[in-house]
Enzyme design. Structure first.
Site, mmCIF file in Angstrom:
data_model
loop_
_atom_site.group_PDB
_atom_site.id
_atom_site.type_symbol
_atom_site.label_atom_id
_atom_site.label_comp_id
_atom_site.label_asym_id
_atom_site.label_seq_id
_atom_site.Cartn_x
_atom_site.Cartn_y
_atom_site.Cartn_z
ATOM 1 N N ALA A 39 -6.718 -12.683 -7.004
ATOM 2 C CA ALA A 39 -6.140 -11.336 -7.021
ATOM 3 C C ALA A 39 -5.435 -10.997 -5.714
ATOM 4 C CB ALA A 39 -7.240 -10.322 -7.318
ATOM 5 N N HIS A 40 -4.838 -9.819 -5.676
ATOM 6 C CA HIS A 40 -4.008 -9.448 -4.519
ATOM 7 C C HIS A 40 -4.810 -9.389 -3.216
ATOM 8 C CE1 HIS A 40 -4.408 -4.959 -5.974
ATOM 9 N NE2 HIS A 40 -5.572 -5.505 -5.753
ATOM 10 N N ASN A 41 -4.141 -9.842 -2.153
ATOM 11 C CA ASN A 41 -4.661 -9.751 -0.780
ATOM 12 C C ASN A 41 -5.789 -10.724 -0.482
ATOM 13 O OD1 ASN A 41 -2.911 -7.526 -0.423
ATOM 14 N ND2 ASN A 41 -4.443 -6.201 -1.331
#
Lengths: 352, 352, 352
Positions: free
Chosen positions: C244-246
């Site tokens: 997922a993001h980051n």
């Protein structure tokens, strides 16, 4: 064009017995709950008695022992669900696409595409591919070099078949599936600076898929590392399933969505893997084993039956206590052991 | 071209109150930790006080009760995170693609593509498709026959929309998603040689997706077996999610990555399914239920709240003991029962 | 054309020592169990003694301490598996595709494609893309605007690289992978009618992938919400993984199939995440941590080691009892506490 059948038409084709026929004709299938008056439905389980008594269906397929549960026109058979499946196949015949190669498709001249095949828009067929008769390949699919597809096999849109894969007759592979991808094989080695690095092991096996296998959307089946990955006849695989290199899946096994099977696992025939189940690598599971959904299997299974590995769900605050106590279970067991010793001591004292 | 706003520009558009403005202009959004001096950030939780005091951001969005925590230029609002989302939308407006059909795209003449649509490279739109105004379809996507897409809906690259699917306005479907694939439905029947075979049940329902639904990359949503699969308005679905045939997902429910929902499950409105959660088929979950990540739900849930089903993690050698004791938990419970009986016996002896 | 090597050829290139050479030449690699007489195999673990004694392989790679276990021609090395990987690379050299752009590929004129690159059928390269030397892009792949791909990086068929992603040298990205998709970020806000709605947070970070990273089929890696998602050098990721993001994944970490890593998790270097493991968001896992397959990790891990969170599997009827007792574990713990108090009381009575 809508197909329409009388109940006698159906038993002529599929067997079974008509009772209480009122000269109905059916054009659709329907669930008991939502069927409209032109539909035929099925009844399998007395827990749906309520739906049976209120259904609007024109006719119902049911077992001999349920014949008195409805006065509707009916067909009697021992396996209403399978019978219903076949009625639905008659009412909803598979749409056959016109043979031909869409002008936008790219077919390498070394590949063999019989004129009975349907090759859709933007398909890419690379070199030395052999297609059987009446193969259908959906838009945007890529079939890499040296692949063989058996007669009447269907690839839906945006499927990827990697090089050297062999797929039997009457298979059905759904959109986004990737068959024959490199397996996940790396050896760790120390490098000059004493760090560790991963060295790729070339994946030189193939994927071999036998006849009548269905493979769901976005499912991935990896080619073997050295030997082949093999999916036997009649296996049905749902969406988003991962089957790693060198697995062997026995005939007529069904694998529900989101299952992961690690490398070199061997699954027997007529097994059923529930959704989200995980099978560790190098395990051996015999025939006729059912794995409950969401269960992680860490050991081989030598005996047919149903196996489960699940935490029961609880309201979150109750679960927090349960989880804390699970972490302390070893200590709890020790405390019970001490209590037993103390009690034993007391009993012995009483005897003396 | 970079957008630039003063804090007063922002409150003019979005509400809220400016405090300690130093005539700053902001051109980017940033996290408190990494923001540069041209950025606006937000603060929501006093556990990030450290980041707030050291941030390089030009301005911060925060709640009235946090106004004294920083002397930076600030915007005060009751919901800083949602406010920040809207500021980010202003600073990062969605790139609108130029209307038009790329010459490499294939559009069947029976389909309707308004001139306001953007159809990218190698897109395939089959027969009888209806697109709304300003629809955007990314490169390599396939839209099969009889699909309807509402106004301003976006398909990213390499999406597959299967035939008969209906998708509402302002939906956003990400790369690799497969919408309207056949559900996983087979009936088992005995064949002539007394072996068991799987008979496919034609999947004749559709997928119906209402407005403002987002669907993540490589997610799969199956068409109904008989009735439709329905995703209500405002539902947000992450990557690699599987939604099986006949599910109904209530409005504004969010579904995180790797979730699997088995056939005919009904999920209420405003639910939150954590990543990797699994929902068994034919369950009914009411509105406002949160399922913790990784939790398998095996029973219907009649009351809103948070539900969890997870083993706590442990260092492996401690876990080995816990696991052995979990397997023996039934025996442990029996041992405690016996101890209680023995103690009771002792207490009774003392009384006599 | 088949490559053939004597054992002396191999040690010249790869080190190690030849023993009992009988002038064999090897043309293939094989497993001990299935190798044919032209193959070289490896032996690593005495639990496979049986396969070693019956193998048809022409030669075997093994450790110094195993030299006496077979009289076959052999190569002695400290790390037979890594040695075998390199032998296999020699015997199965990566097929280099002829440089050139297939006429069906669409390359935006603003993008840079060196003449050493291989761009396959129906590839789409959008604007301002920069490719390194000898990049290979498989059929049907889409590379969106402003992407950078390093030298010798390979995209297999039907890969999607979203805009602004940066991918280093010698990476290998498999079919169906989606890199740089929007992360799953929404803020909840009350709307005018007092209902709740989700407001999208624009995902303005990128995906940055360093050199020598492999990414499996149908895996998804999301772009950052504000900052970037970063995959460090030498990371190997299997199929159907969601990152997922980051997230930040440390160098040389391996991630097996079906893993899910939630937003902003930070994973150290040289970690190993087993298949189906789930990592909650915003966690921090240090270097050299192994997560067992199927384990959900809910807390940061500060110390290297192996961590596990799994229910053990049982035959279903035994599991039903275990599950019922797990639900009652808090009560069982309370009962044990009461028993201890009662026993303590008895002991005290005896003392008085």
């Amino acid at each position: 064009m809508i197909n329409s059948f009388s109940l006698y038409d159906l038993v002529d084709k599929l067997g079974g017995e008509v009772i209480d026929d009122n000269k109905v004709a059916v054009t659709h299938v329907g669930s008991l709950q939502y069927a409209e008056s032109n539909a035929i439905s099925f009844f399998n389980d007395t827990k749906y008695n309520g739906y049976l008594s209120s259904t609007k269906a024109a006719a119902v397929i049911l077992k001999p022992e349920h014949v008195l549960l409805t006065s509707k026109p009916k067909i009697i058979t021992n396996n209403p669900y399978a019978y219903f499946a076949k009625v639905s196949q008659l009412l909803n015949p598979k749409k056959v696409n016109t043979p031909g190669i869409h002008p936008s498709a790219i077919v390498h001249p070394s590949s063999n595409v019989p004129v009975s095949c349907h090759i859709a828009e933007n398909v890419c067929i690379q070199n030395n591919v052999i297609l059987g008769e009446q193969v259908e390949i959906g838009a945007g699919s890529v079939v890499e070099s040296n692949v063989i597809l058996g007669d009447k096999t269907i690839l839906e849109s945006n499927v990827t078949i990697k090089s050297e894969s062999i797929i039997g007759e009457n298979c059905h592979i759904f959109s986004g599936a990737v068959i024959g991808n490199d397996g996940f094989g790396y050896a760790e080695e120390s490098s000059a600076d004493n760090g560790k690095r991963w060295v790729k092991i070339p994946q030189v096996g193939r994927v071999i898929i036998h006849a009548h296998v269905d493979i769901g959307a976005n499912t991935t089946i990896d080619r073997g590392a050295i030997d082949d990955t093999v999916i036997a006849e009649g296996v049905k695989i749902d969406n988003l399933v991962q089957i790693a290199h060198n697995c062997r899946i026995g005939a007529h096994t069904v694998i529900a969505g989101c299952v992961g099977i690690a490398g070199s696992a061997i699954i027997g025939e007529h097994c059923r893997l529930g959704g989200g189940a995980m099978i560790l690598g190098h395990l051996n599971i015999v025939d006729h084993v059912t794995i409950s959904p969401g269960s992680m299997i860490m050991r081989s299974i030598q005996q047919s039956g149903t196996y489960t590995a699940l935490m029961p769900s609880q309201e979150h605050s109750a679960w927090l206590k349960t989880a804390a106590n699970v972490r302390q279970l070893t200590q709890l067991t020790d405390r019970v052991k001490k209590i037993e010793a103390a009690l034993n001591n007391i009993e012995n004292l009483k005897k003396t």
